[in-house]
Design an enzyme around this catalytic site. Structure first.
Site, short mmCIF file in Angstrom:
data_model
loop_
_atom_site.label_atom_id
_atom_site.label_comp_id
_atom_site.label_asym_id
_atom_site.label_seq_id
_atom_site.Cartn_x
_atom_site.Cartn_y
_atom_site.Cartn_z
N GLY A 259 25.60 59.81 -20.13
CA GLY A 259 24.45 60.16 -19.23
C GLY A 259 24.76 61.49 -18.53
O GLY A 259 23.85 62.40 -18.31
N MET A 261 28.51 64.36 -17.35
CA MET A 261 29.88 64.70 -17.54
C MET A 261 30.41 65.46 -16.45
O MET A 261 29.83 66.42 -16.07
CB MET A 261 30.40 65.36 -18.91
CG MET A 261 31.81 65.70 -19.03
SD MET A 261 32.67 64.32 -19.09
CE MET A 261 34.44 64.91 -18.57
N ASN A 263 32.37 67.96 -15.42
CA ASN A 263 33.05 68.94 -15.62
C ASN A 263 32.95 69.90 -14.09
O ASN A 263 31.85 69.88 -13.67
CB ASN A 263 32.48 70.09 -16.65
CG ASN A 263 32.08 69.29 -18.01
OD1 ASN A 263 32.84 68.93 -18.34
ND2 ASN A 263 30.69 69.33 -18.23
N GLU A 294 28.06 61.87 -10.45
CA GLU A 294 28.85 63.04 -10.95
C GLU A 294 29.62 63.84 -9.89
O GLU A 294 30.42 64.28 -9.89
CB GLU A 294 28.29 63.96 -11.81
CG GLU A 294 27.47 63.13 -12.87
CD GLU A 294 28.43 62.38 -13.73
OE1 GLU A 294 29.67 62.98 -14.03
OE2 GLU A 294 28.29 61.21 -14.30
N HIS A 297 32.71 62.36 -8.64
CA HIS A 297 33.94 62.87 -9.49
C HIS A 297 34.45 64.38 -8.94
O HIS A 297 35.80 64.60 -9.43
CB HIS A 297 33.47 63.08 -10.79
CG HIS A 297 33.16 61.75 -11.64
ND1 HIS A 297 34.34 60.79 -11.73
CD2 HIS A 297 32.21 61.01 -12.33
CE1 HIS A 297 34.06 59.94 -12.55
NE2 HIS A 297 32.95 59.98 -12.92
N GLU A 316 35.81 56.30 -12.97
CA GLU A 316 34.36 55.77 -13.13
C GLU A 316 34.04 54.64 -12.27
O GLU A 316 32.93 54.80 -11.58
CB GLU A 316 34.38 55.26 -14.48
CG GLU A 316 34.52 56.29 -15.71
CD GLU A 316 33.66 57.57 -15.54
OE1 GLU A 316 32.60 57.53 -14.84
OE2 GLU A 316 34.25 58.53 -16.04
#
Length: 830
Positions: A259, A261, A263, A294, A297, A316
């Site tokens: 879906g 990432m 980064n 995201e 994260h 996650e």
């Protein structure tokens, strides 16, 4: 050796301190390969006099290697490992000059040429061990370093990276050095991007997509950036540690496997999130959730990173929980947990009942190949459910206090589950370690069943029978029928209950409906007492809250899968209550299960036509209900599913010819390809019609639609060509492979494709071995013959697992698919 063992990583982490990577990529050398020059500065720690280690890379050509100025023999490269021998304590410099190969499977440096305008784009996806496809690295998450990146790109391209990039002229770009990050988080995206840029609280924000998608990104730019700002601000209210990077770019990239990432500073998303066609508000909510996920994260995963892949769930599960919760708190999407309950939780429940289940926090993750298999419904949905239960038990204040302690202790470093639990334990007097043992180190789904006993004066008491080992804090909803409206239910009261109980709980007079886990705060299957089930059948749609209805629909879903509720009964309940449903996530989730599982798998083939007729009638009811235009999202769902279950071509063929559904909506590209795909299954169109539609829509999405339609044609030659494309030529990109696979198997064509069922198990093993984990995952997920619910398919599949030698990624998919097939057989026999 292609995989990294945990003990090897631990040994190397004790040996090395990796300080800095200087990476120079040349993207101007052709369509097949690119240049990769890497300089790594590292230190061998002082308590090692002379030692050996290795660096990883997967080059097309290794041109030269020097260590501390002395040349090394490129021929010593063994697979993906270049040995470094006789290293003395102190500082070293390794220089690796290589040619790397572009990918068309979404791994490493993926290259894509847009069929709409011929423009080319590249981007990296370096997760797990794919950094080795782009540059040389000591590739493990706990060897963090600073990364300095330079890129030579064709004129007219823009280069994006983890840090702010500067164009130096003549196609040269340089990115600002990163803080300490892990190798798998390095990111580059280059091409003639269309960009929308702004600033928020002094930080550069940007969103980017292919030029051909520019009008669609521009149409949604305000919404995307507003969600980004709202989440950014809310996280700064929750987290004491400020956002740790110098910019925040979000690039919507083609043919992306996941879906998104996380980064640092450059999140990559699948560009299906740039909507070319009409979507529902629930789909917009899903995009917003991924944005929130995201961004979470950036703190949990990027600022503080796992030490080894056994703790991937920490990344996650945390981001999953925070994504849904923060969206609810900070944006217009205030009912996100309903979507989680009806869509994501089922993913977790299903995964947790298969032979491949594992604890949320597994201990037996011995290498990177094993770790890759844990990106599943357990690490995401079950883990997020566990954290939601933890917050309910611990309290949000103590939970956030523990999280902030964790960030402070481990910023720009690595941490383990033990570190995380210690941080939480320091914020509360509750026994968090015992909670973690019960919830994170165990497998399977608990089941909660109500037992209602009669007492004096018409009163009752509740005992919850508990199958399983975890403690649960739940709400119990007691619902009575509305005296003025038989179809409505009203909440009498909500009880807070700890399971297992010490004593039965008085509930007053017997309710019409008792719902365990009302509010969906725990992770468990729930059942109904007989009177409550009668009420569910009669009045499910009369429950006042969508989240309660989600709990009930999930319970019905579980009962079907467990062989306790006939699939036909589930269809009857859906037929009765979905036409009155108002929540789009519930309509989408329940209809999706009814079509793909109940009609296509759980009912015998001779029962399927009647099931499709029932579902078609249900969709017609929804279409009639939405004729006034007040609920375009619900009408769009009804149209989509009416197309999917059409048993006769006339109505949908007329829609395609007219370019519209009577009363709307007009057929946009997504709906046109959807109709054409169903007509192909029914044998009502031919190759000429597919080719004509592709001329009308030559986009990447159009190419995928055409591949799906061609594979769906009920013609032996079309099936042969599709099979060859998937399993022989190896020319298909990851997305075109998936599109072809999704068209190939159709329940209506069981006789036509029967000979391919046994071939699948041999050919899937071969293509997975040749093309690697991404195609293996697609072959196992999309190319598996899910319609073939019979003992012969099960037997052939089990033989493949025993004797065929599938690579780990395919083996995991086959284990899951065969277990689902065995479950479908049990449901049919129940």
């Amino acid at each position: 050796m292609s995989v990294l063992m945990r003990d090897e990583a631990q040994t190397r982490a004790k040996l090395l301190d990796v300080r800095r990577y200087t990476i120079d990529l040349d993207l101007t050398t052709g369509d097949e390969t690119f240049g990769s020059l890497t300089v790594i500065r590292f230190t061998v720690l002082a308590d090692h006099d002379v030692t050996d280690t290795f660096v990883e890379l997967k080059p097309a050509e290794l041109r030269s290697v020097t260590l501390d100025g002395q040349p090394l023999d490129p021929e010593t490269l063994d697979g993906n490992r270049l040995p470094l021998r006789n290293l003395g304590a102190g500082e070293h410099e390794l220089r690796v000059d290589a040619v790397m190969r572009y990918s068309h499977t979404g791994e490493g440096m993926h290259r894509f040429t847009d069929p709409t305008d011929g423009e080319t784009y590249v981007y990296t996806q370096l997760f797990m061990d794919d950094v080795q496809r782009v540059f040389a690295a000591f590739d493990q998450p706990d060897l963090k370093a600073v990364f300095e990146l330079s890129v030579r790109a064709p004129e007219g391209w823009t280069v994006l990276a983890n840090g702010v990039t500067e164009h130096l002229g003549e196609g040269r770009w340089k990115a600002a050095p990163t803080p300490l990050i892990s190798t798998y988080l390095v990111a580059v995206a280059a091409g003639p991007w269309h960009s929308v840029r702004t600033e928020h609280r002094g930080l550069p924000f940007g969103i980017h997509c292919r030029r051909s998608l520019a009008p669609h990104l521009d149409a949604d730019a305000d919404e995307i950036l507003e969600i980004t700002r709202q989440c950014y601000d809310r996280y700064h209210e929750k987290f004491e540690e400020p956002y740790p990077f110098d910019s925040y770019d979000q690039a919507f990239v083609p043919e992306f496997n996941a879906g998104a990432m996380e980064n640092p500073g450059l999140v990559t998303f699948r560009d299906e999130f740039v909507y070319r066609s009409a979507v529902t508000d629930t789909e917009r909510q899903t995009r917003a959730m991924v944005i929130a996920h995201e961004m979470a994260h950036m703190w949990f995963g990027d600022l503080v990173t796992l030490k080894w892949w056994d703790d991937i769930w920490l990344n996650e599960s945390f981001a999953e929980y925070m994504g849904y919760q923060t969206l609810t708190e900070a944006t217009r999407f205030t009912d996100t947990w309903t979507d989680f309950g009806v869509v994501r939780k089922g993913w977790g429940y299903d995964a947790d009942q298969r032979p491949s289940t594992h604890p949320v926090a597994p201990e037996a993750v011995d290498d990177t190949a094993a770790a890759l298999l844990n990106f599943d419904g357990i690490s995401y949905a079950k883990g997020a459910s566990a954290l939601r239960q933890l917050v309910a038990w611990l309290g949000e204040k103590d939970f956030l206090a523990g999280i902030n302690t964790h960030f402070t202790r481990h910023r720009f470093g690595n941490a383990t589950l033990a570190d995380f639990i210690d941080s939480l334990a320091g914020a509360t007097d509750r026994d968090v370690h015992a909670w973690a043992d019960a919830w994170l180190r165990t497998t399977g789904v608990d089941t909660l069943t109500p037992r209602i006993t009669n007492g004096d004066h018409g009163t009752c008491a509740l005992t919850v029978e508990h199958t399983g080992s975890r403690p649960h804090r739940i709400a119990v909803g007691l619902y009575d029928q509305d005296v003025t409206d038989e179809g409505r239910l009203t909440l009498r009261r909500s009880l807070d209950l700890d399971v297992p109980q010490t004593d039965s709980h008085p509930i007053g007079k017997r309710p019409a409906l008792l719902v365990l886990n009302d509010g969906d705060l725990t992770y468990a299957k729930v059942r109904f007492d007989p009177e409550s089930f009668r009420t569910v059948r009669a009045a499910l749609s009369g429950l006042p809250e969508p989240l309660t209805r989600a709990v009930v629909w999930n319970a019905l879903r579980d009962a079907v899968r467990d062989g306790e509720l006939p699939p036909a009964t589930h269809l009857e309940i859906a037929r009765a209550h979905l036409p009155r449903e108002t929540d789009l996530a519930l309509v989408q989730g329940v209809l999706g299960f009814a079509i793909t599982q109940v009609a296509d798998r759980y009912l015998a083939p001779d029962e399927r036509p009647a099931a499709l007729a029932t579902l078609s009638a249900l969709c017609r009811d929804l279409l009639r209900r939405t004729e006034d235009g007040d609920n375009p999202g619900l009408r769009l769902l009804a149209v989509r599913h009416y197309i999917d279950v059409a048993a006769h071509p006339d109505t949908i063929a007329a829609w395609l010819a007219e370019g519209t559904v009577p009363g709307g909506p007009e057929l946009d590209p997504e709906l046109r390809w959807r109709v054409l795909g169903r007509l192909a299954v029914l044998g009502a169109v031919d190759e000429a019609a597919v080719a004509a539609e592709l001329r009308r829509d030559p986009s990447a999405t159009g190419q995928e639609g055409a591949a799906r339609c061609r594979a769906a044609l009920p013609d032996p030659e079309a099936k042969r060509a599709a099979w060859e494309a998937m399993f022989t030529t190896d020319d298909l990109s990851n997305y075109l492979f998936t599109a072809t696979a999704r068209g190939f198997w159709q329940p209506e064509q069981a006789d036509l494709v029967r000979k391919y069922v046994p071939r699948y198990f041999e050919d899937a093993v071969a293509v997975a071995a040749r093309r690697g984990p991404a195609i293996a995952e697609a072959a196992g997920r999309w190319a598996f013959p899910v319609h073939a619910v019979d003992t012969e398919t099960l037997r052939t599949g089990e033989e493949c697992l025993r004797d065929g030698g599938p690579i780990p990624a395919l083996r995991r998919k086959l284990v899951d698919q065969l277990d689902d097939l065995a479950r479908a057989l049990r449901v049919r026999q129940a």
